[in-house]
Design a protein around this motif. Structure first.
Motif: not given
Lengths: 578, 555
Positions: A346-355
């Motif tokens: 299962r993919l829980a997070l998929d390429g998340v970017s933030f600051s």
């Protein structure tokens, strides 16, 4: 680690002692048989009186005492060996639990884990307490008996020796079939036990569905089917015991007859003959004992399999490099293309970017399962990204010492856990805490009232599952815990409904005070919280679908606006608004 | 003792098997004793004949040795088969009797839909009782019979030797095991207490693993747990020690009783009161008779636990049924409107009423939500409707009839509730659905699944309806399990459907779809949805809010 044998090292010298003394007890038995046959021969053939055999009888009694002591020493050492292994396994399991962390463990009910730690660990015990000592006897006694029997009478030696290679052969043939069959049997027995437990647990539901009567029939059918299949297997499985029994019996009868006739012909010495007759059953007894202990061994192996399955689960990866202790007095965070894929794919997070800049308030919103809690779990170090990286003040998070990093964190959980400790210990999360600091924290969280209400104030024990405290009070105490901690980064999962309006408002205010001057990431369920944030991220299926200032997002009529309208995420606000 | 008798009565259908097992086992044991004793007698007699230079009749003893060898070999095999057959038959009977006895007692506790702990305890008590015959009754009976035969046989040879045998077998078979079991009792209570304390601490710490790790409190708790485990091992060590003392004492007593037999026998031989071969016979008979007593310590040790299990189970089975059924139940009514007339409910031991003079009418076919904070009385309302409890005051009418005047079986055919945490069988989806209606067709199963919004889940499962869902449905998520339970309830085709928190664990979209689907497929069915979350409130005909066990005036 794959087998019980690999744990022998942990059993220490005690297991050697246990095996040696068990074998010694067997040898003493042989000596006793020698003196017993001597005494009877003297009395029956040489007309000896009680005085003449006194020495022999005293020797037998002395040896009996020695044998009892050896058996006792063996039992004690075997227990000590198993205790050493169990202590080692229990500690290893605790360490593995910490390595896996709460998020990876969340799929297994706590009761089940506790059962694994206590019952499965106790379940490996028979391997050292029963199997290994039995093995010691079987590998020594038949051999010694052969070595003694041959010089005394080659014919008896030959009878025993002839059956010796046949025995393992038959035992292996019958045993192999029996072993696989009985392994299957263990599985069905466990399932049958499970079936009854299942049916009893389901009873209220069965009754609600009017199916309780039918289920009685099913319980009967399951037990009956089990009986039939088991007896089919047992008829075969008991054959290996039958083979052993057959050879043991035939040998005893053969030795008796061979010895008897030569005695009548006057070509043999009675004492030797009687001694050999006593040895014959002893030759097979250890094998029989080993057969009896096979179940003990198999049970231990089954328990060990469950333990190793838990111990082999992969957990936290060790931090790669200990960078120079960073300055963590203020914390800014950056997620760069962070991906988390669980072991089941299962993919829980998929390429998340933030600051998030130091001192900034970030609110995460999204439906359940969208990845909000995964973000928090990553920051707690309960999960590691499978792709991308997280930077803390510009440094990679996986390069930080986890203990050091966690000191900079405060986490307010959605359902806080209160321990069966005193109230003060629960707030300070330590013993011997400073009462003033605890009081300050309680005041900040508007939780002084709980202290006043409880009979023993700060020293009140909260009891199992914090039975003396309501849900709202538990939240306030969790906040007090957070205030007590004073760390630069706060991660909060807002409580959903369940709380009355006053409590909810108090908690929201306390959260706002907690955030002052700190970096804060909140999984938000209240409109107010979202509005107060500097930045809102909307998550959907592990991706950020929208982000920005809350006022902007509201006007944009995108995912955020849709979520607000559905009311599913911000349920409590809808209620408050009614 | 009363417990054991009652247990034996429960096993009445299998008395024949039990007697057979004991007899076969005794025969095999006696054959072994006979084989050793005869062999000893034989070689001594042959030796004496050899010394005297005469021949003797060796055909009879040799034939006897052969016969005993056959009986011993075959007997042990048959013994194993018979005793296991008996045990398995007892197991089946016991399970069915106990399960059937439990049915009228549900709900076990007045306040909860279930008690997982209780179920586990019943199950392990049953497990233990199943072995009472194999571990306790049979060994004791066999030992007793063996003792009688051996002592009687020896009495024929020599009264004095028979007395020695009787004394030592009584000591070994009864006195020592009983003493050991008594020492064991104190030690095992200690172990149980230490285990319980450690388990509580372990569960507390595992549940709170996150705060422990985050607050650097784990090393301290870990040390405490390791310490607690060392305490447990200490307690177990004391128990093991008392067992080891008992076993060694048994061994020592066995050997010493042989010495005693010689001390008595040797002067008898010397004064020609006893033949030489008979002394050998007696010594070997006693030596091999001990084999039958080797399992006595285990048997005695298991007695206490077995009795405790039996007592717990019988106490439970003796409880009055959880509800009084009407003496002459009225037929199930034709219409299904519900009326609560000043209904109060006070749980035993609770000061605050869960429901307090509730007045409420719900018309047939209505689709209503009941909301309120936790503790407002929502779940109590659901339990009252299916008579999992009865009101302490006031009455509930279904189609004008007091619920208490209906047979609860009949009532539950028309009113079906899905509790907050439904229990799913550790089996397939199909088995779970078919609980409600075993004869349901494939199409009906799929239709019910569809109405409960379980269709999409079903489509994803590898084997569809025949997918195993794990222990208690562990392979399903909370929301999926809930929808399966709802599908199951729909299959029962109730006139009144009560759902306790059906939306928990569902995302807003799915929750709304589920409610819409339930509303659309109702066809005159009254639906009561208990929920604290009001997503999709527009679907309901009416939203009823409870506070402190009373109706909150609608706004």
């Amino acid at each position: 680690m794959t087998s019980l044998k690999s744990l022998n090292g942990k059993a220490g010298p005690a297991i050697g002692v246990a095996m040696a003394t068990r074998a010694l007890a067997g040898l003493i038995g042989l000596a006793m048989a020698w003196f017993l046959s001597g005494a009877i021969a003297a009395v029956v053939f040489d007309g000896a009186d009680i005085q003449a055999v006194q020495l022999s009888l005293a020797l037998i009694a002395g040896l009996a005492l020695l044998r009892a002591l050896a058996a006792f020493a063996s039992d004690r050492s075997a227990f000590r060996a198993s205790a050493a292994v169990r202590g080692y396994l229990f500690a290893s399991l605790l360490d593995q639990a910490a390595r896996l962390g709460p998020v990876r463990l969340s799929g297994t009910p706590t009761g089940e884990i506790a059962t694994l730690f206590l019952e499965a660990v106790a379940g490996v015990e028979p391997y050292w307490r029963r199997w290994m000592p039995a093995l010691a006897q079987v590998s020594l006694l038949p051999l010694v008996i052969l070595l003694v029997a041959f010089p005394l009478d080659w014919l008896t030696g030959l009878v025993l020796f002839a059956t010796l290679p046949l025995l393992p052969l038959f035992m292996i043939l019958a045993g192999r079939a029996a072993e696989s069959a009985s392994q299957r049997q263990w599985a069905t027995l466990a399932r049958l036990g499970g079936h009854l437990l299942d049916a009893i647990r389901a009873l209220p539901d069965l009754k609600l569905l009017g199916a309780a009567g039918r289920s009685t029939g099913e319980v009967a059918a399951a037990a009956e089917a089990y009986r039939k299949s088991t007896m089919g297997v047992l008829r075969l499985a008991f054959l290996s015991a039958l083979v052993l029994e057959f050879f043991a019996t035939v040998s005893i009868a053969l030795v008796a007859v061979l010895v008897g006739f030569r005695l009548m012909w006057g070509t043999f010495d009675f004492r030797t003959g009687f001694f050999l007759l006593l040895l014959a059953p002893e030759f097979y007894a250890p094998l029989r004992q080993l057969g009896l202990q096979r179940h003990a061994k198999m049970e231990a192996e089954a328990a060990a399999e469950r333990l190793f399955a838990f111990l082999d689960r992969s957990g936290e990866t060790a931090s790669t490099a200990a960078a120079a202790a960073p300055n963590l007095s203020r914390i800014g965070l950056t997620f760069e293309e962070v991906t988390v894929r669980h072991e089941d794919g299962r993919l829980a997070l998929d390429g998340v970017s933030f600051s998030v800049a130091a001192g900034e308030q970030l609110a995460l919103v999204g439906e359940s399962g969208s990845g909000k809690s995964t973000v928090l779990a990553l920051l707690c170090g309960f999960l590691q990204p499978t792709g991308g990286r997280i930077l803390v003040n510009g440094q990679p998070l996986d390069g930080l010492d986890p203990t050091l990093w966690r000191k900079a964190l405060t986490v307010v959980a959605q359902k806080p856990h209160l321990f069966d400790w005193t109230l003060a210990d629960n707030v300070a999360m330590a013993e011997g805490n400073d009462a003033d600091a605890v009081r300050l924290a309680l005041a900040a969280a508007r939780a002084e009232e709980i202290v006043r209400r409880l009979p023993e104030g700060l020293a009140s024990r909260l009891g199992e599952a914090a039975s003396g405290v309501s849900g709202g009070e538990a939240q306030r105490l969790a906040l007090a815990r957070a205030f007590h901690r004073r760390s630069p980064l706060v991660l909060a999962d807002e409580p959903t409904a369940h709380l009355d309006a006053d409590t909810e408002r108090d908690i929201a205010e306390a959260m706002a005070r907690l955030a002052a001057g700190r970096t804060m990431i909140t999984v938000a369920h209240r409109l107010e919280t979202v509005q107060r944030a500097d930045q809102v991220l909307v998550l959907e299926r592990g991706r950020i679908v929208e982000g920005g200032r809350p006022a902007e997002l509201l006007t944009r009529a995108g995912a955020f606006a849709r979520l607000m309208a559905s009311g599913a995420v911000l349920a409590s606000d809808r209620r408050a608004a009614r | 003792m009363k417990m054991l008798l009652r247990l034996l009565l429960l096993a009445r259908p299998h008395w024949g098997w039990m007697v057979l097992s004991v007899l076969v086992s005794t025969a095999a044991t006696l054959a072994n004793i006979g084989l050793m004793a005869t062999s000893g007698w034989f070689i001594t007699a042959m030796g004496l004949a050899g010394v005297a230079g005469v021949t003797m009749n060796y055909f009879t003893p040799a034939a006897l040795i052969r016969a005993l060898a056959i009986v011993r070999t075959g007997g042990r095999y048959l013994d194993r088969l018979a005793s296991h057959e008996t045990t398995l038959r007892l197991l089946a009977t016991l399970r069915v009797r106990i399960f059937a006895g439990l049915v009228p007692l549900v709900p076990f506790q007045d306040r909860h839909w279930r008690s997982a702990d209780l179920a586990g305890r019943i199950s392990s008590d049953v497990d233990r009782l199943e072995l009472v015959f194999l571990r306790l009754i049979m060994p004791v009976m066999v030992a007793l019979l063996t003792m009688i035969v051996v002592v009687a046989g020896l009495a024929w040879v020599s009264g004095a030797l028979a007395l020695v045998a009787l004394g030592s077998l009584l000591l070994l078979g009864l006195a020592l095991p009983a003493l050991t079991a008594r020492a064991d009792a104190a030690a095992s209570a200690d172990v149980a207490m230490t285990t319980a304390a450690l388990r509580n601490r372990l569960v507390d710490d595992l549940d709170g693993l996150a705060p422990l790790l985050l607050n650097d409190a784990w090393p301290r708790e870990r040390a405490r747990l390791v310490c607690g485990y060392a305490d447990l091992l200490d307690a177990e060590g004391r128990q093991a020690r008392s067992q080891a003392v008992g076993l060694s004492a048994m061994g020592l007593a066995t050997d010493l009783s042989l010495v005693a037999m010689l001390m008595v026998g040797v002067p008898l031989v010397r004064s020609n009161l006893l033949a030489g071969p008979d002394l050998t016979l007696a010594v070997l008979a006693l030596l091999s008779a001990f084999e039958a007593f080797a399992s006595m310590p285990d048997a005695f040790a298991s007695l206490r636990g077995a009795l405790a299990s039996a007592r717990r189970l019988f106490d439970l089975l003796d409880r009055p049924p959880s509800l009084m059924e009407p003496a002459e139940p009225l037929p199930v009514p034709e219409r299904f409107d519900l009326t609560f007339e000043t209904v109060s409910l006070v749980y035993p031991g609770s000061a605050r009423p869960a429901l307090d003079g509730l007045m409420l009418e719900i018309g047939q076919g209505a689709f209503v939500a009941i909301t309120g904070e936790s503790g407002a009385g929502k779940s109590s309302l659901a339990q009252l409707l299916v008579r999992f409890c009865d009101p302490s005051g006031g009455r509930i009418r279904l189609g004008g009839l007091d619920l208490r005047d209906l047979a609860s079986e009949g009532l539950r055919r028309v009113v079906v509730a899905v509790p907050q945490a439904s229990y799913l069988l550790s089996s397939t989806v199909r088995a779970n659905l078919c609980l409600a209606r075993p004869e349901a067709s494939e199409a009906e199963l799929l239709a019910a699944a569809g109405q409960a919004e379980f269709g999409s889940v079903l489509a994803r499962l590898p084997l569809g309806l025949d997918t195993e869902i794990g222990v208690a449905g562990a392979h399903l998520s909370g929301g999926e399990a809930r929808r399966l339970a709802i599908a199951r309830a729909l299959l029962a085709d109730p006139k009144v459907l009560v759902l306790d928190e059906p939306l928990e664990g569902l995302d807003g979209e799915t929750a709304r779809r589920l409610l819409t689907s339930l509303a659309a497929s109702r066809k005159g069915r009254t639906t009561i949805v208990i929920t604290h979350q009001l997503a999709g409130a527009e679907v309901f005909d009416r939203v009823i809010t409870l506070a402190d066990g009373r109706l909150l005036p609608t706004d």
